[in-house]
Design an enzyme around this catalytic site. Structure first.
Site, PDB file in Angstrom:
ATOM      1  N   GLY A   1      -1.927  -6.406 -17.168  1.00 28.95           N
ATOM      2  CA  GLY A   1      -3.276  -5.814 -17.738  1.00 28.95           C
ATOM      3  C   GLY A   1      -4.213  -7.236 -17.998  1.00 28.95           C
TER       4      GLY A   1
ATOM      5  N   GLY B   1      -0.996  -8.150 -12.220  1.00 24.75           N
ATOM      6  CA  GLY B   1      -1.453  -7.735 -10.879  1.00 24.75           C
ATOM      7  C   GLY B   1      -2.566  -8.300 -10.583  1.00 24.75           C
ATOM      8  N   ARG B   2      -3.633  -7.504 -11.194  1.00 26.96           N
ATOM      9  CA  ARG B   2      -5.139  -7.613 -11.118  1.00 26.96           C
ATOM     10  C   ARG B   2      -5.412  -9.091 -11.077  1.00 26.96           C
ATOM     11  NH1 ARG B   2      -8.942  -3.793 -11.831  1.00 26.96           N
ATOM     12  NH2 ARG B   2      -7.376  -2.711 -13.375  1.00 26.96           N
TER      13      ARG B   2
ATOM     14  N   CYS C   1     -18.892  11.948   3.128  1.00 29.29           N
ATOM     15  CA  CYS C   1     -19.624  13.053   2.492  1.00 29.29           C
ATOM     16  C   CYS C   1     -19.437  13.546   1.225  1.00 29.29           C
ATOM     17  CB  CYS C   1     -19.202  14.152   3.847  1.00 29.29           C
ATOM     18  SG  CYS C   1     -20.064  13.678   5.503  1.00 29.29           S
TER      19      CYS C   1
END
Ligand SMILES: *Cc1c(COP(=O)(O)O)cnc(C)c1O
Length: 414
Positions: A239, A275-276, A342
């Protein structure tokens, strides 16, 4: 030197001009910097060097084999959330004894595979899961090392979708139930109680939520000791936050000091699952402007990347920096940067001041984590290629998909 930096106004990935990467490999393109991955990982290693520890990179942030390989060579452990990730880690040369397995829905097959290769620990998220692991381990004649994921009920002060440590979340076991579950686990012959873990959310830029969580967990560890249950590792989850817009990234040295202070003299190995923080700043996504269009009160830059390539803006209203790759002399305008898919949610950024023309290249910054891994083939769009820059070389670490492959497994009715 920053891993992504400017020379005479042009964006470079290490010593590679991003315009050259786009030329060689096409767009949309994810570009990773090996040195950036290594530098971020090393911050944890340095900060924890005086304490027994294991860095378990959270594979879900970016599971490309080359990324896992770079980290495995540094001696990293891995946090996985599926049998698929287990196979990726092993294929990339990661060691089973450095793997922890998280996630609320581990299947019997996944548990069996993890036991067979001998992972370090299961981060157990419910009593039902504990029973399942115990039964499978018993049938295989092995002992399963476990940790219970505790929900410490702290507010991580982050986006609700990426906050996981409050009582109302689906993750973990509540503080109030934890002692009883540990007692049951300790009685099971096929279970070895090893650790305690938590993961309170993602993109946290403040130390306080970690401090709160760790203190609560240590309180629980003390109570378990009086029950004769010895916890030998504390997994504080991931985190750790990075800079997307103007946030100050979490200071890893300060974060580590806060954790080690709370642990004090206790004999607890620290596990951490970033992780990040490791992968996020180590990647960018290059995309080309297909069209510029305007209506009465808005300008749009329609680019060749879309929400299927990078879903964070559409999914979490995440803000990602968008920069022209080359300097330009045209007038700046305020654009919504949108993709060809779209859906009205198909945007990469809104109201961005950019000096651009049709055909220009843009870089979406900090897309190394939760970028490619969350991509899809929506609108039958082949997924982008991934390139890793290492030293002076650029390597394709995942080929661009081609359309025929996308429906190769489909069939017409007889
Ligand atoms: C997602 C996740 C992580 C990594 O989170 P980051 O915010 O990318 O650091 C770590 N541990 C668990 C259990 C996770 O689910």
């Amino acid at each position: 030197m920053e891993h992504f930096h400017r020379r005479k106004g042009a964006l470079y990935a290490q010593s590679y001009a991003c315009s050259q990467l786009a030329e060689e490999f096409g767009t949309p393109l994810f570009v990773y910097s090996r040195e950036a991955l290594e530098t971020a990982w090393q911050k944890f290693e340095d900060a924890l060097e005086n304490h027994p520890h294991l860095i378990c990179y959270a594979v879900k942030a970016n599971s490309n084999l080359a990324v896992l390989d770079v980290l495995a060579r540094l001696g990293s452990g891995f946090d996985i959330v599926s049998g698929g990730e287990l196979k990726r880690v092993l294929a990339a040369g990661g060691l089973p004894e450095k793997i922890v397995f998280s996630g609320v829905g581990k299947t019997a097959t996944e548990i069996t595979e993890a036991l067979e290769v001998g992972i370090r620990c299961f981060n157990v998220e419910s009593e039902a899961e504990l029973d399942r692991i115990a039964n499978i381990a018993s049938a295989l004649g092995v002992v399963a090392p476990i940790s219970l994921r505790i929900n410490p009920d702290v507010d991580a002060q982050t986006h609700p979708y990426i906050s996981t440590g409050l009582k109302e979340n689906k993750f973990g076991i509540n503080m109030t139930d934890a002692i009883e579950v540990y007692k049951r686990a300790a009685q099971m012959p096929s279970i070895e109680v090893q650790g305690m873990d938590c993961h309170i959310g993602s993109q946290l830029t403040k130390i306080e939520p970690y401090k709160d969580a760790v203190e609560r967990l240590i309180g629980l560890i003390e109570r378990l000791k009086t029950e004769g249950i010895e916890i030998t590792h504390l997994d504080v989850g991931g985190g750790q936050g990075i800079c997307y817009e103007d946030e100050t990234p979490l200071d890893i040295a300060q974060w580590a000091e806060c954790v080690t202070d709370a642990i004090g003299e206790r004999k607890l190995e620290i596990l951490v699952e970033p992780g990040r923080f490791i992968a996020g700043p180590a990647g960018i996504m290059l995309t080309r402007v297909e069209y510029l269009k305007s209506n009465e009160d808005k300008h749009f830059a329609v680019v060749d990347a879309a929400m299927n390539d990078l879903i964070r803006p559409a999914l979490y209203s995440a803000w990602q920096a968008i920069e022209p790759v080359e300097p330009s002399t045209v007038a700046e305008k305020v654009y919504d940067v949108v993709g060809p898919v779209c859906e009205s949610a198909d945007f990469l950024g809104k109201e961005r001041k950019l000096a651009i023309e049709q055909g220009d290249l843009l870089a979406v910054m900090s897309t190394g984590a939760y970028g490619f891994v969350m991509s899809s083939n929506y609108n039958t769009r082949p997924r982008a290629a991934e390139v890793m820059v290492s030293g002076d070389e650029a390597y394709v670490v995942r080929e661009r998909e081609n359309v025929e492959d996308l429906f190769a497994d489909e069939s017409l009715l007889p």
